[in-house]
Design a protein around this motif. Sequence first.
Motif, PDB file in Angstrom:
ATOM      1  N   ALA A  85      54.664  64.287  35.035  1.00 27.67           N
ATOM      2  CA  ALA A  85      53.563  65.032  34.428  1.00 27.67           C
ATOM      3  C   ALA A  85      54.068  66.250  33.660  1.00 27.67           C
ATOM      4  O   ALA A  85      53.599  66.537  32.552  1.00 27.67           O
ATOM      5  N   LEU A  86      55.042  66.969  34.225  1.00 26.44           N
ATOM      6  CA  LEU A  86      55.567  68.159  33.561  1.00 26.44           C
ATOM      7  C   LEU A  86      56.429  67.794  32.347  1.00 26.44           C
ATOM      8  O   LEU A  86      56.430  68.509  31.346  1.00 26.44           O
ATOM      9  N   VAL A  87      57.163  66.684  32.441  1.00 23.12           N
ATOM     10  CA  VAL A  87      57.939  66.232  31.280  1.00 23.12           C
ATOM     11  C   VAL A  87      56.993  65.855  30.147  1.00 23.12           C
ATOM     12  O   VAL A  87      57.223  66.195  28.979  1.00 23.12           O
ATOM     13  N   LYS A  88      55.929  65.165  30.467  1.00 22.77           N
ATOM     14  CA  LYS A  88      54.931  64.791  29.467  1.00 22.77           C
ATOM     15  C   LYS A  88      54.323  66.024  28.825  1.00 22.77           C
ATOM     16  O   LYS A  88      54.136  66.088  27.591  1.00 22.77           O
ATOM     17  N   LEU A  89      54.022  67.043  29.626  1.00 22.14           N
ATOM     18  CA  LEU A  89      53.481  68.295  29.100  1.00 22.14           C
ATOM     19  C   LEU A  89      54.487  68.967  28.173  1.00 22.14           C
ATOM     20  O   LEU A  89      54.127  69.471  27.105  1.00 22.14           O
ATOM     21  N   TYR A  90      55.755  68.987  28.569  1.00 20.56           N
ATOM     22  CA  TYR A  90      56.803  69.590  27.741  1.00 20.56           C
ATOM     23  C   TYR A  90      56.853  68.941  26.364  1.00 20.56           C
ATOM     24  O   TYR A  90      56.967  69.627  25.338  1.00 20.56           O
ATOM     25  N   LEU A  91      56.740  67.626  26.325  1.00 16.40           N
ATOM     26  CA  LEU A  91      56.790  66.913  25.048  1.00 16.40           C
ATOM     27  C   LEU A  91      55.622  67.273  24.137  1.00 16.40           C
ATOM     28  O   LEU A  91      55.731  67.176  22.909  1.00 16.40           O
ATOM     29  N   ARG A  92      54.526  67.714  24.734  1.00 21.69           N
ATOM     30  CA  ARG A  92      53.328  68.052  23.953  1.00 21.69           C
ATOM     31  C   ARG A  92      53.357  69.474  23.418  1.00 21.69           C
ATOM     32  O   ARG A  92      52.460  69.867  22.653  1.00 21.69           O
ATOM     33  N   VAL A  93      54.372  70.253  23.802  1.00 24.42           N
ATOM     34  CA  VAL A  93      54.404  71.675  23.426  1.00 24.42           C
ATOM     35  C   VAL A  93      55.710  71.971  22.678  1.00 24.42           C
ATOM     36  O   VAL A  93      56.678  72.472  23.272  1.00 24.42           O
ATOM     37  N   PRO A  94      55.767  71.673  21.388  1.00 25.40           N
ATOM     38  CA  PRO A  94      56.999  71.924  20.627  1.00 25.40           C
ATOM     39  C   PRO A  94      57.473  73.374  20.662  1.00 25.40           C
ATOM     40  O   PRO A  94      58.674  73.628  20.504  1.00 25.40           O
ATOM     41  N   LEU A  95      56.560  74.303  20.891  1.00 24.63           N
ATOM     42  CA  LEU A  95      56.974  75.700  21.015  1.00 24.63           C
ATOM     43  C   LEU A  95      57.956  75.884  22.164  1.00 24.63           C
ATOM     44  O   LEU A  95      58.892  76.686  22.071  1.00 24.63           O
ATOM     45  N   ALA A  96      57.770  75.117  23.231  1.00 23.28           N
ATOM     46  CA  ALA A  96      58.684  75.198  24.376  1.00 23.28           C
ATOM     47  C   ALA A  96      60.069  74.681  24.016  1.00 23.28           C
ATOM     48  O   ALA A  96      61.074  75.140  24.567  1.00 23.28           O
ATOM     49  N   TRP A  97      60.128  73.738  23.085  1.00 23.04           N
ATOM     50  CA  TRP A  97      61.429  73.209  22.673  1.00 23.04           C
ATOM     51  C   TRP A  97      62.303  74.318  22.081  1.00 23.04           C
ATOM     52  O   TRP A  97      63.510  74.340  22.278  1.00 23.04           O
TER      53      TRP A  97
END
Length: 222
Positions: A194-206
Motif C-alpha cells: 500500500a505504501l509503495v503504491k502511494l509512493y508511486l502516486r506522489v512524484p514530489l516524493a521521488w
Amino acid sequence: MELESNGLKALYRNRFDKESEQRQETWDVLCKHFFQQWVPADAVVLDLAAGHCEFINNIKAGRRIAVDLNPDVKVRAASGVQTHVLRSDDMVDIAEQSIDVVFISNFFEHVSREVILATLVEVRRVLRPGGRLLVLQPNVRYCARDYWQFFDHITPVDDRALLEAFAATGYDVVKNIPRFLPYTTKSRLPNGPALVKLYLRVPLAWRVLGAQAFMVVTPKQD
C-alpha cells in the motif's frame, strides 16, 4: 573483472535471500502500477541481468524471457518464463529483432564501461524496430555516499553518463526520470504494498527520496 557465475550465486544469495518475499511484493506493485504502462500485453519482453526475476515474474506480457549470467535464474524464474544463462553483451540464443521490450535494472554499476556499451549494442540487435529499452539504474550523483557499500560495484554511473552512452550506441531517449525509486529496498522505500503504491502516486516524493534513475529509450531508425 566482473564476477563469474559461481561467484554471483554465492554473493546474491547472501545479499537478497532473507528479504526475497518483501522484494517480490514490492515488485508486484511496481510492475502493476508503473512499469506495465511501458509493456503491451502481447509484447515479447526480455529481462536482462534478471537476477531474482522480480520484474519478469510480475510483468504481464505475451512472452517473457529472463537472461542472466547466474545459473540461479533457472530456479528463480516463474512458470512460463523462458531462461537463458548468457552474458549481457553476447546473447547468442536471442534472435535478431525478436524482442519488443528489454528491461535492465541495477546492472551497469556491476560491469565495466566497455561492457555497458557492448550490452547496449547487443540490446539494439535483439530489439524490433520501434522496440523499447527500459533502464532502472542507481544514480551515483544522488547516492554517492552509499554507492560503494556493495563489493561488486565497480563503475559509477549517473543519468548524464547514461544519456551519453545511449547517444553513442544509437538510441533516442523517450523518458528520463533522474530521481525515481530510492537507492535500495533497504533504504527509505516505503514498506508494504500500500505504501509503495502511494509512493508511486506522489512524484514530489521521488524528488526527495529518489536515488535511482528510470529511462526509456528506443533505437534510432536508420
